[in-house]
Motif scaffolding. Structure first.
Motif, PDB file in Angstrom:
ATOM      1  N   MET A  68     -19.414   3.129 -14.922  1.00  0.00           N
ATOM      2  CA  MET A  68     -18.339   3.607 -14.070  1.00  0.00           C
ATOM      3  C   MET A  68     -18.932   3.984 -12.706  1.00  0.00           C
ATOM      4  O   MET A  68     -19.929   4.690 -12.632  1.00  0.00           O
ATOM      5  CB  MET A  68     -17.691   4.835 -14.743  1.00  0.00           C
ATOM      6  N   ASP A  69     -18.327   3.489 -11.625  1.00  0.00           N
ATOM      7  CA  ASP A  69     -18.843   3.841 -10.291  1.00  0.00           C
ATOM      8  C   ASP A  69     -18.397   5.254  -9.910  1.00  0.00           C
ATOM      9  O   ASP A  69     -17.506   5.841 -10.520  1.00  0.00           O
ATOM     10  CB  ASP A  69     -18.466   2.797  -9.243  1.00  0.00           C
ATOM     11  N   ILE A  70     -19.010   5.783  -8.871  1.00  0.00           N
ATOM     12  CA  ILE A  70     -18.787   7.187  -8.501  1.00  0.00           C
ATOM     13  C   ILE A  70     -17.337   7.466  -8.106  1.00  0.00           C
ATOM     14  O   ILE A  70     -16.788   8.518  -8.439  1.00  0.00           O
ATOM     15  CB  ILE A  70     -19.782   7.630  -7.406  1.00  0.00           C
ATOM     16  N   LYS A  71     -16.700   6.526  -7.431  1.00  0.00           N
ATOM     17  CA  LYS A  71     -15.303   6.729  -7.011  1.00  0.00           C
ATOM     18  C   LYS A  71     -14.397   6.864  -8.234  1.00  0.00           C
ATOM     19  O   LYS A  71     -13.558   7.767  -8.301  1.00  0.00           O
ATOM     20  CB  LYS A  71     -14.857   5.574  -6.109  1.00  0.00           C
ATOM     21  N   LYS A  72     -14.578   5.985  -9.202  1.00  0.00           N
ATOM     22  CA  LYS A  72     -13.769   6.052 -10.421  1.00  0.00           C
ATOM     23  C   LYS A  72     -14.063   7.334 -11.199  1.00  0.00           C
ATOM     24  O   LYS A  72     -13.146   7.945 -11.756  1.00  0.00           O
ATOM     25  CB  LYS A  72     -14.039   4.827 -11.306  1.00  0.00           C
ATOM     26  N   GLU A  73     -15.331   7.721 -11.225  1.00  0.00           N
ATOM     27  CA  GLU A  73     -15.712   8.952 -11.911  1.00  0.00           C
ATOM     28  C   GLU A  73     -15.013  10.164 -11.299  1.00  0.00           C
ATOM     29  O   GLU A  73     -14.513  11.039 -12.010  1.00  0.00           O
ATOM     30  CB  GLU A  73     -17.233   9.155 -11.828  1.00  0.00           C
ATOM     31  N   TRP A  74     -15.014  10.234  -9.965  1.00  0.00           N
ATOM     32  CA  TRP A  74     -14.365  11.348  -9.262  1.00  0.00           C
ATOM     33  C   TRP A  74     -12.865  11.359  -9.544  1.00  0.00           C
ATOM     34  O   TRP A  74     -12.286  12.403  -9.818  1.00  0.00           O
ATOM     35  CB  TRP A  74     -14.607  11.264  -7.752  1.00  0.00           C
ATOM     36  N   ILE A  75     -12.219  10.213  -9.454  1.00  0.00           N
ATOM     37  CA  ILE A  75     -10.779  10.123  -9.710  1.00  0.00           C
ATOM     38  C   ILE A  75     -10.462  10.571 -11.132  1.00  0.00           C
ATOM     39  O   ILE A  75      -9.545  11.369 -11.356  1.00  0.00           O
ATOM     40  CB  ILE A  75     -10.254   8.696  -9.424  1.00  0.00           C
ATOM     41  N   HIS A  76     -11.235  10.088 -12.091  1.00  0.00           N
ATOM     42  CA  HIS A  76     -11.028  10.463 -13.492  1.00  0.00           C
ATOM     43  C   HIS A  76     -11.212  11.980 -13.664  1.00  0.00           C
ATOM     44  O   HIS A  76     -10.416  12.641 -14.334  1.00  0.00           O
ATOM     45  CB  HIS A  76     -11.988   9.689 -14.398  1.00  0.00           C
ATOM     46  N   PHE A  77     -12.250  12.520 -13.051  1.00  0.00           N
ATOM     47  CA  PHE A  77     -12.513  13.951 -13.165  1.00  0.00           C
ATOM     48  C   PHE A  77     -11.374  14.763 -12.548  1.00  0.00           C
ATOM     49  O   PHE A  77     -10.886  15.715 -13.158  1.00  0.00           O
ATOM     50  CB  PHE A  77     -13.846  14.325 -12.498  1.00  0.00           C
ATOM     51  N   ILE A  78     -10.948  14.378 -11.359  1.00  0.00           N
ATOM     52  CA  ILE A  78      -9.880  15.112 -10.668  1.00  0.00           C
ATOM     53  C   ILE A  78      -8.581  15.065 -11.471  1.00  0.00           C
ATOM     54  O   ILE A  78      -7.892  16.080 -11.617  1.00  0.00           O
ATOM     55  CB  ILE A  78      -9.672  14.569  -9.234  1.00  0.00           C
TER      56      ILE A  78
END
Length: 159
Positions: free
Chosen positions: A1-11
């Protein structure tokens, strides 16, 4: 998972407190990028400095979820960081100091739990020597409760 997707998922799955912490973190990155702060730690802790007089300054740190330790009070290391930063900043401003100062010694006494809306550190020059600056600092909350006191010695950097 790339960082952008990780951030979106976390948020998308974050709690209100996590969102508040993320906002503080994002604001600190913006401040550093816009050069409103010299260091990432100063921007992350949201430090604000006010020179009170020639030998004294105050540095304020608002409370946030990022500061808590495991028992819900401000982590002692962050209180020590506030003291070190305030005293080091004042030591860098004394007459005869052209490049700044670095910590040689720091002694912190933790007196009461770090609770409150904000923490104000008053740093004062005790002695300005040829190479060393001796400092005292005290951290209080917005109600004036003394949380910690410290002494420190700072080395003036040469040209």
């Amino acid at each position: 998972m790339d960082i952008k997707k990780e951030w979106i998922h976390f948020i998308e799955n974050s709690t209100e407190q996590e969102q508040e912490a993320l906002q503080v973190f994002l604001n600190s990155l913006k401040m550093k990028r816009e050069r409103k702060s010299l260091t990432h730690i100063a921007s992350l802790l949201q430090l604000k400095t006010n020179l009170v007089e020639d030998k004294m300054l105050e540095m304020e740190m608002p409370n946030s979820p990022l500061l808590d330790n495991s028992i819900g009070i401000v982590h002692g290391g962050l209180t020590a960081t506030l003291l070190d930063t305030a005293m080091g900043t004042m030591a860098s401003l004394v007459p005869g100091n052209k490049r700044g100062a670095v910590t040689v010694e720091l002694k912190v006494d933790f007196l009461t739990p770090g609770t409150g809306e904000k923490f104000i550190c008053r740093a004062e020059v005790v002695h300005n020597g040829r190479q060393l600056v001796r400092m005292e600092g005290k951290v209080r909350n917005e109600k004036g409760v003394l949380i910690a006191s410290a002494t420190g010695t700072f080395f003036k950097l040469a040209d």
